[in-house]
Design a protein around this motif. Sequence first.
Motif, PDB file in Angstrom:
ATOM      1  N   SER A   1      -6.923  -2.497   3.271  1.00  0.00           N
ATOM      2  CA  SER A   1      -7.065  -1.758   2.152  1.00  0.00           C
ATOM      3  C   SER A   1      -6.675  -2.647   0.978  1.00  0.00           C
ATOM      4  CB  SER A   1      -6.631  -0.271   2.206  1.00  0.00           C
ATOM      5  OG  SER A   1      -5.099  -0.525   2.267  1.00  0.00           O
ATOM      6  N   GLU A   2      -7.136  -2.118  -0.480  1.00  0.00           N
ATOM      7  CA  GLU A   2      -6.596  -3.031  -1.497  1.00  0.00           C
ATOM      8  C   GLU A   2      -5.196  -2.676  -1.802  1.00  0.00           C
ATOM      9  OE1 GLU A   2      -7.933  -4.840  -3.912  1.00  0.00           O
ATOM     10  OE2 GLU A   2      -9.725  -5.279  -2.571  1.00  0.00           O
TER      11      GLU A   2
ATOM     12  N   VAL B   1       0.797  -1.314   0.057  1.00  0.00           N
ATOM     13  CA  VAL B   1      -0.086   0.125  -0.043  1.00  0.00           C
ATOM     14  C   VAL B   1       0.944   1.355  -0.101  1.00  0.00           C
ATOM     15  CG1 VAL B   1      -2.037  -0.892   1.239  1.00  0.00           C
ATOM     16  CG2 VAL B   1      -0.209  -0.021   2.499  1.00  0.00           C
TER      17      VAL B   1
ATOM     18  N   ILE C   1      -6.491  -0.140   9.166  1.00  0.00           N
ATOM     19  CA  ILE C   1      -6.982   0.195   7.898  1.00  0.00           C
ATOM     20  C   ILE C   1      -5.983  -0.009   6.617  1.00  0.00           C
ATOM     21  CG2 ILE C   1      -7.517   2.402   6.409  1.00  0.00           C
ATOM     22  CD1 ILE C   1      -8.475   3.584   9.296  1.00  0.00           C
ATOM     23  N   TRP C   2      -4.811   0.243   6.821  1.00  0.00           N
ATOM     24  CA  TRP C   2      -3.690   0.016   5.595  1.00  0.00           C
ATOM     25  C   TRP C   2      -3.816  -1.777   5.344  1.00  0.00           C
ATOM     26  CZ3 TRP C   2       0.333   3.423   8.408  1.00  0.00           C
ATOM     27  CH2 TRP C   2      -0.157   4.816   8.045  1.00  0.00           C
TER      28      TRP C   2
END
Length: 50
Positions: A36-37, A11, A32-33
């Motif tokens: 995430s995609e 990321v 969150i990281w």
Amino acid sequence: LAVGARRLHDVNRSGWWMLIAFTIIGLIPLFIWSVSETKPESNKWGQPAK
């Protein structure tokens, strides 16, 4: 540690960002990281995992 660093690299973050886990509030951005995609473009650490 290696898996966490690899995920942060996916990321576009440095593996050193794992050090913010020592603060309780730092767990929020790490979570969150981690969910995430992956960024589709290459970064300075190599090709994306997907």
